[in-house]
Design a protein around this motif. Structure first.
Motif, short mmCIF file in Angstrom:
data_model
loop_
_atom_site.label_atom_id
_atom_site.label_comp_id
_atom_site.label_asym_id
_atom_site.label_seq_id
_atom_site.Cartn_x
_atom_site.Cartn_y
_atom_site.Cartn_z
N SER A 16 0.81 -1.22 0.00
CA SER A 16 0.00 0.00 0.00
C SER A 16 0.85 1.27 0.00
CB SER A 16 -0.91 0.02 1.23
OG SER A 16 -0.15 0.23 2.41
N GLY A 17 2.08 1.17 0.48
CA GLY A 17 2.94 2.35 0.63
C GLY A 17 2.93 2.93 2.03
N PHE A 18 2.06 2.45 2.92
CA PHE A 18 1.95 3.03 4.25
C PHE A 18 3.23 2.84 5.06
CE2 PHE A 18 0.91 2.55 8.80
CZ PHE A 18 0.45 3.83 9.06
N LEU A 19 3.79 1.64 5.04
CA LEU A 19 4.99 1.40 5.84
C LEU A 19 6.16 2.25 5.32
CD1 LEU A 19 5.96 -0.26 8.27
CD2 LEU A 19 6.81 -1.96 6.66
N ALA A 20 6.27 2.37 4.01
CA ALA A 20 7.31 3.23 3.43
C ALA A 20 7.13 4.67 3.88
CB ALA A 20 7.29 3.14 1.91
N ALA A 21 5.88 5.12 3.93
CA ALA A 21 5.59 6.48 4.38
C ALA A 21 6.03 6.67 5.83
CB ALA A 21 4.11 6.78 4.24
N CYS A 22 5.79 5.67 6.67
CA CYS A 22 6.20 5.75 8.07
C CYS A 22 7.71 5.74 8.21
CB CYS A 22 5.59 4.59 8.86
SG CYS A 22 3.80 4.69 9.09
N LEU A 23 8.38 4.93 7.42
CA LEU A 23 9.84 4.90 7.45
C LEU A 23 10.41 6.26 7.07
CD1 LEU A 23 10.34 1.43 5.70
CD2 LEU A 23 10.98 1.96 8.06
N ALA A 24 9.83 6.87 6.02
CA ALA A 24 10.28 8.20 5.61
C ALA A 24 9.99 9.25 6.68
CB ALA A 24 9.62 8.58 4.29
N ALA A 25 8.84 9.13 7.33
CA ALA A 25 8.48 10.07 8.39
C ALA A 25 9.42 9.95 9.58
CB ALA A 25 7.04 9.86 8.82
N ALA A 65 14.09 8.30 7.35
CA ALA A 65 14.87 7.44 6.46
C ALA A 65 14.72 7.87 5.00
CB ALA A 65 14.42 5.98 6.61
N GLN A 66 15.75 7.58 4.21
CA GLN A 66 15.66 7.67 2.76
C GLN A 66 15.33 6.26 2.26
OE1 GLN A 66 15.93 10.42 0.67
NE2 GLN A 66 15.80 11.52 2.63
N VAL A 67 14.15 6.10 1.68
CA VAL A 67 13.60 4.77 1.42
C VAL A 67 13.60 4.44 -0.07
CG1 VAL A 67 11.61 3.24 1.76
CG2 VAL A 67 12.10 5.06 3.43
N THR A 68 14.16 3.29 -0.39
CA THR A 68 13.99 2.70 -1.71
C THR A 68 13.04 1.52 -1.54
OG1 THR A 68 16.23 3.30 -2.40
CG2 THR A 68 15.12 1.57 -3.66
N SER A 69 11.92 1.54 -2.24
CA SER A 69 10.91 0.50 -2.05
C SER A 69 10.66 -0.23 -3.37
CB SER A 69 9.59 1.13 -1.54
OG SER A 69 8.66 0.13 -1.21
N LEU A 70 10.80 -1.55 -3.34
CA LEU A 70 10.63 -2.39 -4.52
C LEU A 70 9.28 -3.09 -4.48
CD1 LEU A 70 14.13 -4.14 -4.63
CD2 LEU A 70 13.49 -1.89 -5.52
N GLU A 71 8.55 -3.04 -5.58
CA GLU A 71 7.25 -3.72 -5.68
C GLU A 71 7.17 -4.45 -7.01
OE1 GLU A 71 4.25 -5.60 -5.36
OE2 GLU A 71 4.47 -4.30 -3.60
N ILE A 72 6.97 -5.76 -6.94
CA ILE A 72 6.95 -6.58 -8.14
C ILE A 72 5.64 -6.45 -8.92
CG2 ILE A 72 6.06 -8.68 -7.04
CD1 ILE A 72 8.09 -10.27 -8.74
N VAL A 73 4.56 -6.09 -8.23
CA VAL A 73 3.25 -5.94 -8.89
C VAL A 73 3.13 -4.49 -9.36
CG1 VAL A 73 0.76 -6.13 -8.64
CG2 VAL A 73 2.26 -7.74 -7.44
N GLU A 74 3.09 -4.30 -10.65
CA GLU A 74 3.12 -2.94 -11.20
C GLU A 74 1.95 -2.10 -10.72
OE1 GLU A 74 3.93 -0.70 -15.47
OE2 GLU A 74 3.30 -2.81 -15.44
N ALA A 75 0.75 -2.69 -10.67
CA ALA A 75 -0.43 -1.93 -10.25
C ALA A 75 -0.29 -1.43 -8.81
CB ALA A 75 -1.68 -2.80 -10.38
N LEU A 76 0.29 -2.25 -7.94
CA LEU A 76 0.50 -1.82 -6.55
C LEU A 76 1.56 -0.72 -6.48
CD1 LEU A 76 0.38 -5.18 -4.54
CD2 LEU A 76 -1.42 -3.48 -4.84
N ALA A 77 2.61 -0.85 -7.27
CA ALA A 77 3.64 0.19 -7.28
C ALA A 77 3.06 1.53 -7.71
CB ALA A 77 4.78 -0.22 -8.21
N GLU A 78 2.23 1.51 -8.74
CA GLU A 78 1.63 2.75 -9.24
C GLU A 78 0.69 3.36 -8.21
OE1 GLU A 78 -0.18 1.62 -12.90
OE2 GLU A 78 1.72 1.59 -14.02
N GLN A 79 -0.12 2.52 -7.56
CA GLN A 79 -1.06 3.05 -6.57
C GLN A 79 -0.33 3.60 -5.36
OE1 GLN A 79 -4.45 3.56 -6.74
NE2 GLN A 79 -3.97 4.68 -4.87
N ALA A 80 0.72 2.92 -4.94
CA ALA A 80 1.50 3.41 -3.80
C ALA A 80 2.13 4.76 -4.11
CB ALA A 80 2.58 2.39 -3.42
N GLN A 81 2.65 4.92 -5.31
CA GLN A 81 3.23 6.20 -5.71
C GLN A 81 2.19 7.31 -5.64
OE1 GLN A 81 4.79 4.91 -9.54
NE2 GLN A 81 6.88 5.24 -8.83
#
Length: 217
Positions: free
Chosen positions: A88-97, A100-116
């Protein structure tokens, strides 16, 4: 629905009672709008003690699991963090908050786009989402202060440990359904890993991990 009351209840009745006592982690989970990362049809469930379906056989971890994950990493700010499985991108958002400088990998393209989209809507900086397979993506050894894997593996892939700097921490879930264990692995100066068991859980398998090189210890 009163989202602010639901958020407060989530923190006080779920996250805090699961021994998440780090004030910075609790403040971040209060400030990042979890409901904006949940799928629209499950928005009202964003603060429930549930794993929320994201589609594509993936889930958003429970708030208590995400809280324990964030607390275990003990981030001070300025760390470089790799997330395997954006979801969903929520955990990455918390890490950034947490700084942290976060690089997040998502294999499912639709999920990557929605998280962005969700990260942009909320105005979170410091997260780079890549549509990529972590089992085929390369990084230099000792590239990250922390690695977070949001899906399960039967055994810890050696590449994840190699990407850690000395003193770096790896959050990962190991085992087979229904009995899996969330672990914090810390790389020592000698390159070995110390292991701490955090909690029992059951998460979907990391795509491709069954055939990955395995790191046993």
């Amino acid at each position: 629905m009163n989202f602010e009351q639901a958020r407060s209840n989530m923190i006080e009745q779920q996250v805090r009672t699961w021994d998440v006592l780090d004030s910075r982690v609790l403040d971040v989970m209060r400030s990042v709008p979890r409901e904006d990362f949940a799928p629209a049809r499950h928005r009202k469930l964003a603060f429930s003690d549930l794993r929320i379906p994201l589609g594509h056989d993936q889930v958003m971890m429970k708030p208590i699991e995400q809280g324990r994950c964030l607390q275990s990493l003990a981030l001070d700010g300025g760390e470089r963090v790799l997330e395997v499985g954006t979801g969903s991108g929520f955990l990455a958002a918390c890490l950034a908050a947490l700084g942290a400088q976060v690089t997040s990998l998502e294999i499912v393209e639709a999920l990557a786009e929605q998280a962005q989209k969700s990260l942009a809507t909320v105005g979170i900086d410091g997260v780079e989402v890549r549509h990529a397979d972590a089992m085929e993506t390369g990084f230099d050894p000792e590239s990250f202060d922390a690695v977070v894997v949001t899906a399960s593996v039967p055994a810890v892939p050696g590449r994840f440990a190699e990407w850690l700097k000395p003193g770096g921490r790896l959050f990962i879930v190991r085992g087979r359904s229904p009995a899996m264990e969330a672990l914090l692995l810390t790389r020592t100066g000698s390159g070995r890993l110390s292991e701490e068991s955090l909690f029992d859980t059951d998460l979907p398998r990391l795509i491709g991990s069954e055939d990955a090189p395995r790191f046993e210890f």
